[in-house]
Design a protein around this motif. Sequence first.
Motif, short mmCIF file in Angstrom:
data_model
loop_
_atom_site.label_atom_id
_atom_site.label_comp_id
_atom_site.label_asym_id
_atom_site.label_seq_id
_atom_site.Cartn_x
_atom_site.Cartn_y
_atom_site.Cartn_z
N LEU A 67 7.05 -17.75 74.22
CA LEU A 67 7.98 -18.10 75.30
C LEU A 67 8.29 -19.60 75.31
CD1 LEU A 67 9.65 -17.31 77.75
CD2 LEU A 67 7.61 -17.49 79.17
N THR A 68 7.24 -20.43 75.18
CA THR A 68 7.48 -21.88 75.18
C THR A 68 8.34 -22.26 73.97
OG1 THR A 68 5.40 -22.22 76.29
CG2 THR A 68 6.33 -24.14 75.20
N ALA A 69 8.04 -21.64 72.82
CA ALA A 69 8.84 -21.94 71.62
C ALA A 69 10.30 -21.56 71.85
CB ALA A 69 8.27 -21.17 70.43
N LEU A 70 10.51 -20.38 72.46
CA LEU A 70 11.88 -19.93 72.74
C LEU A 70 12.58 -20.90 73.69
CD1 LEU A 70 13.83 -17.39 72.35
CD2 LEU A 70 13.00 -16.66 74.58
N ARG A 71 11.85 -21.32 74.74
CA ARG A 71 12.45 -22.24 75.72
C ARG A 71 12.75 -23.61 75.10
NH1 ARG A 71 9.16 -20.52 81.33
NH2 ARG A 71 10.29 -18.53 81.54
N GLU A 78 13.04 -23.33 69.54
CA GLU A 78 12.47 -23.18 68.19
C GLU A 78 12.75 -21.78 67.63
OE1 GLU A 78 8.25 -24.14 68.19
OE2 GLU A 78 8.65 -25.62 69.76
N ASP A 79 12.61 -21.65 66.33
CA ASP A 79 12.74 -20.35 65.66
C ASP A 79 11.40 -19.61 65.85
OD1 ASP A 79 13.21 -18.23 64.03
OD2 ASP A 79 13.44 -19.39 62.17
N VAL A 80 11.42 -18.48 66.55
CA VAL A 80 10.14 -17.82 66.84
C VAL A 80 9.68 -16.87 65.73
CG1 VAL A 80 10.37 -17.99 69.35
CG2 VAL A 80 11.16 -15.94 68.19
N THR A 131 2.43 -10.58 75.99
CA THR A 131 1.96 -10.63 77.38
C THR A 131 3.12 -11.05 78.29
OG1 THR A 131 1.28 -12.93 77.22
CG2 THR A 131 -0.36 -11.28 76.60
N ALA A 132 2.93 -10.86 79.59
CA ALA A 132 4.02 -11.14 80.53
C ALA A 132 4.40 -12.62 80.52
CB ALA A 132 3.61 -10.70 81.93
N ASP A 133 3.45 -13.50 80.12
CA ASP A 133 3.77 -14.93 80.03
C ASP A 133 4.19 -15.32 78.60
OD1 ASP A 133 1.23 -14.62 79.02
OD2 ASP A 133 0.34 -16.31 80.08
N GLY A 134 4.54 -14.31 77.83
CA GLY A 134 5.20 -14.59 76.55
C GLY A 134 4.29 -14.98 75.41
N LYS A 135 3.02 -14.57 75.46
CA LYS A 135 2.09 -14.86 74.36
C LYS A 135 1.97 -13.61 73.48
CE LYS A 135 0.67 -18.80 76.36
NZ LYS A 135 0.62 -18.66 77.77
N ARG A 173 6.53 -18.65 85.29
CA ARG A 173 5.79 -18.65 84.02
C ARG A 173 5.89 -17.32 83.30
NH1 ARG A 173 0.30 -20.32 85.53
NH2 ARG A 173 -0.19 -19.19 83.62
N LEU A 174 6.55 -16.35 83.94
CA LEU A 174 6.75 -15.05 83.29
C LEU A 174 8.03 -15.10 82.45
CD1 LEU A 174 6.12 -12.53 86.20
CD2 LEU A 174 4.51 -13.27 84.44
N MET A 175 8.08 -14.26 81.42
CA MET A 175 9.33 -14.13 80.68
C MET A 175 10.39 -13.62 81.65
SD MET A 175 8.14 -12.31 77.13
CE MET A 175 7.29 -10.93 77.92
N GLN A 176 11.57 -14.23 81.62
CA GLN A 176 12.68 -13.75 82.43
C GLN A 176 13.38 -12.61 81.69
OE1 GLN A 176 12.94 -15.28 85.63
NE2 GLN A 176 10.98 -15.95 84.76
#
Length: 325
Positions: free
Chosen positions: A276-280, A283-285, A258-262, A41-44
Amino acid sequence: MIIDSFNRVHDYLRISLTDNCNLRCFYCMPEEEYDFTPASRLMQADEIATLANIFSANGVNKIRLTGGEPLVRKDAAKIILSLSRLPVELTMTTNGARLHEFTDVLEEAGVRSLNISLDTLQADKFMLITRRNLFHQVKSNIDLLIRKGIRVKVNVVVMKDLNDSEINDFVAWTKHTPVHVRFIEFMPFSGNRWTSNKVLSFGEILQSISTEYDYLPLKGGAHDTAKGFIVPGHAGTFSVISTMTSPFCDTCNRMRLTADGKLKNCLFSKGETDLLTALRNGEDVLPLIQQNILSKAKALGGQFSGLEDVKVAALENRSMITIGG
Ligand code: SAM
Ligand code: SF4
């Protein structure tokens, strides 16, 4: 450019690499049992690089890595080196315990300045605050980095009846050592046992220093959070970060990932945007970043206006360890 509705340009991004830590500072970690976020759940590392690239292409010129403790992340060196290729000033806030393992990486990445946290100059009190026996490691790492010519700012969270009696010991340290001590007013976060009577204010900190030292104000930068001072003749300086008694929101240029991409637009913001979810999802962030910053409150996340006004139970926020400071 990323601009909020008060015309503040946001060109400084703080990226948390993890909510994990090798210390257990009571004022930072939530009181209750805490589960660190699982790695999936962390950004890679590649996701951090992609997001950082988008911010940099849109005007961000400074990135600070933080955590949790950024240097406990296994791929910390890889992330540091990948971000060092961006046209940004790269820096980090760390508890310093692992810095000796990273001196080559920091040098290769061109890092010139670091913030290192150290709330006490006494080993037994360090143990009390952090629940880890690492005082001597942190202190010697600070000395090592200074010897290597890196500008070291030392973050000291000042708390009444805990370390306020050491304020002038920290100022004494600046006499022969080019260290920049930053006294931070204790701030309220989810589960951190904050009460207003534990805060030592900007005025009280200066008052305490003036019992032993004459000092002069330093000229600050446009977006400085710290008000700086020097004791004439000292090699280092001291400053105060007065979030609680004299906030500096008018000139804020900071965003937090944040580390979980928020994305958080303020240390005290309630709302977050899930980049992060949008990137995965492909989507255009960028529009999400712009909307998030446009919704930024004028001051203090819109949650309080100063020390007297904090209703701890009503604050809606994460714990500090999951934001990154
Ligand atoms: N682990 C790293 C460190 O300790 O420097 C980086 C993360 S830490 C959350 C970032 C900074 O936030 C540290 O300087 C820490 O002392 C500060 N901090 C944590 N909780 C705080 C609080 N309640 N009030 C003021 N500063 C706080
Ligand atoms: Fe860890 Fe830094 Fe929080 Fe202390 S302040 S628990 S070192 S993240």
